[in-house]
Design a protein around this motif. Structure first.
Motif, short mmCIF file in Angstrom:
data_model
loop_
_atom_site.label_atom_id
_atom_site.label_comp_id
_atom_site.label_asym_id
_atom_site.label_seq_id
_atom_site.Cartn_x
_atom_site.Cartn_y
_atom_site.Cartn_z
N MET A 141 0.84 -1.16 0.00
CA MET A 141 0.00 0.00 0.00
C MET A 141 0.89 1.23 0.00
O MET A 141 2.01 1.21 0.52
CB MET A 141 -0.89 -0.03 1.25
CG MET A 141 -1.49 1.29 1.56
SD MET A 141 -2.58 1.41 2.98
CE MET A 141 -1.79 0.49 4.23
N VAL A 142 0.37 2.32 -0.57
CA VAL A 142 1.06 3.61 -0.53
C VAL A 142 0.12 4.65 0.06
O VAL A 142 -1.10 4.48 0.04
CB VAL A 142 1.53 4.08 -1.93
CG1 VAL A 142 2.59 3.14 -2.49
CG2 VAL A 142 0.36 4.22 -2.90
N LEU A 143 0.70 5.70 0.60
CA LEU A 143 -0.06 6.84 1.10
C LEU A 143 0.39 8.06 0.32
O LEU A 143 1.59 8.33 0.21
CB LEU A 143 0.17 7.06 2.59
CG LEU A 143 -0.62 6.15 3.51
CD1 LEU A 143 0.06 4.81 3.66
CD2 LEU A 143 -0.80 6.80 4.85
N ILE A 144 -0.58 8.78 -0.21
CA ILE A 144 -0.30 9.95 -1.05
C ILE A 144 -0.82 11.19 -0.34
O ILE A 144 -1.95 11.21 0.14
CB ILE A 144 -0.98 9.79 -2.42
CG1 ILE A 144 -0.45 8.55 -3.13
CG2 ILE A 144 -0.79 11.04 -3.27
CD1 ILE A 144 -1.24 8.15 -4.36
N GLY A 145 0.02 12.22 -0.29
CA GLY A 145 -0.37 13.48 0.31
C GLY A 145 -0.32 13.46 1.83
O GLY A 145 -1.23 13.91 2.51
N VAL A 146 0.80 12.98 2.36
CA VAL A 146 0.89 12.75 3.81
C VAL A 146 0.98 14.01 4.66
O VAL A 146 0.95 13.92 5.89
CB VAL A 146 2.05 11.78 4.15
CG1 VAL A 146 1.77 10.39 3.59
CG2 VAL A 146 3.38 12.31 3.68
N SER A 147 1.05 15.19 4.06
CA SER A 147 1.00 16.40 4.88
C SER A 147 -0.43 16.76 5.24
O SER A 147 -0.67 17.63 6.08
CB SER A 147 1.68 17.57 4.17
OG SER A 147 0.99 17.89 2.98
N HIS A 148 -1.40 16.08 4.64
CA HIS A 148 -2.81 16.32 4.94
C HIS A 148 -3.10 15.91 6.38
O HIS A 148 -2.59 14.90 6.87
CB HIS A 148 -3.68 15.52 3.97
CG HIS A 148 -5.11 15.92 3.99
ND1 HIS A 148 -5.98 15.55 5.00
CD2 HIS A 148 -5.84 16.67 3.12
CE1 HIS A 148 -7.18 16.05 4.75
NE2 HIS A 148 -7.11 16.73 3.62
N TRP A 149 -3.92 16.65 7.07
CA TRP A 149 -4.16 16.38 8.49
C TRP A 149 -4.89 15.07 8.73
O TRP A 149 -4.85 14.53 9.84
CB TRP A 149 -4.88 17.55 9.15
CG TRP A 149 -6.33 17.71 8.81
CD1 TRP A 149 -6.85 18.38 7.75
CD2 TRP A 149 -7.44 17.21 9.55
NE1 TRP A 149 -8.22 18.31 7.76
CE2 TRP A 149 -8.61 17.60 8.88
CE3 TRP A 149 -7.56 16.46 10.72
CZ2 TRP A 149 -9.89 17.28 9.32
CZ3 TRP A 149 -8.84 16.14 11.17
CH2 TRP A 149 -9.98 16.55 10.47
N HIS A 150 -5.53 14.48 7.74
CA HIS A 150 -6.18 13.18 7.91
C HIS A 150 -5.20 12.01 7.87
O HIS A 150 -5.58 10.87 8.13
CB HIS A 150 -7.24 12.96 6.82
CG HIS A 150 -8.50 13.70 7.08
ND1 HIS A 150 -9.14 14.42 6.09
CD2 HIS A 150 -9.25 13.83 8.20
CE1 HIS A 150 -10.23 14.96 6.60
NE2 HIS A 150 -10.32 14.63 7.87
N THR A 151 -3.95 12.27 7.54
CA THR A 151 -2.96 11.20 7.42
C THR A 151 -2.90 10.33 8.67
O THR A 151 -2.81 9.11 8.58
CB THR A 151 -1.57 11.77 7.10
OG1 THR A 151 -1.64 12.44 5.83
CG2 THR A 151 -0.52 10.69 7.04
N LEU A 152 -2.97 10.94 9.82
CA LEU A 152 -2.85 10.16 11.04
C LEU A 152 -3.94 9.10 11.16
O LEU A 152 -3.74 8.07 11.80
CB LEU A 152 -2.83 11.06 12.29
CG LEU A 152 -4.10 11.85 12.59
CD1 LEU A 152 -4.84 11.20 13.75
CD2 LEU A 152 -3.72 13.27 12.96
N PHE A 153 -5.09 9.33 10.55
CA PHE A 153 -6.17 8.34 10.59
C PHE A 153 -5.86 7.12 9.74
O PHE A 153 -6.50 6.08 9.89
CB PHE A 153 -7.49 8.96 10.14
CG PHE A 153 -7.96 10.08 11.02
CD1 PHE A 153 -8.20 9.88 12.37
CD2 PHE A 153 -8.14 11.35 10.49
CE1 PHE A 153 -8.62 10.92 13.19
CE2 PHE A 153 -8.56 12.39 11.30
CZ PHE A 153 -8.81 12.18 12.65
N ALA A 204 -5.36 8.05 -0.70
CA ALA A 204 -5.07 9.30 -1.40
C ALA A 204 -5.66 10.49 -0.67
O ALA A 204 -6.86 10.56 -0.43
CB ALA A 204 -5.63 9.23 -2.81
N LEU A 205 -4.79 11.40 -0.31
CA LEU A 205 -5.18 12.66 0.33
C LEU A 205 -4.55 13.78 -0.47
O LEU A 205 -3.39 13.69 -0.86
CB LEU A 205 -4.67 12.69 1.77
CG LEU A 205 -5.11 11.52 2.64
CD1 LEU A 205 -4.26 11.43 3.88
CD2 LEU A 205 -6.57 11.66 3.00
#
Length: 115
Positions: free
Chosen positions: A1-13, A66-67
């Motif tokens: 899995m990848v996470l995109i846009g990790v500066s978004h505040w929802h990343t921690l969720f 994706a965020l």
């Protein structure tokens, strides 16, 4: 899995729980701000990227969170769909109540629109 846009505040969720599942492997995180990507990558023990397209090329992820900014989400979603990468994304456009009928004599609309 990848996470995109990790500066978004929802990343921690997404990042925190994903790191705790033994059967989940995060293979990359991306953000236009490299320092933010590097911080998340250290937590996930994976590579960091500033370009999600490069990240999705190798290794090819089996899914993505994706965020992104609302103005960037359509292109991001289109890319992931075109690459056939299953995606969970933060809904950037909530549904609104049904619209009123366009004709006073017409039936109520059952169509929901995005703001």
């Amino acid at each position: 899995m990848v996470l995109i846009g990790v500066s978004h505040w929802h990343t921690l969720f997404f990042l925190d729980p994903s790191c705790g599942f033994p059967d989940v492997t995060i293979v990359g995180v991306s953000d236009p701000t490299l320092a933010r990507a590097e911080t998340a990558a250290a937590q996930a023990r994976c590579r960091s990227f500033t370009d999600y397209r490069e990240m999705c090329a190798t290794p090819r992820p089996d899914s993505a969170f994706a965020l992104a900014r609302h103005c960037d989400m359509a292109n991001l979603a289109r890319f992931l769909i075109d690459q056939r990468i299953p995606v969970a994304r933060r809904n950037s456009a909530p549904l609104t109540p049904p619209k009123q009928p366009t004709s006073p004599t017409g039936p109520p609309s059952r169509v929901y629109s995005r703001r």
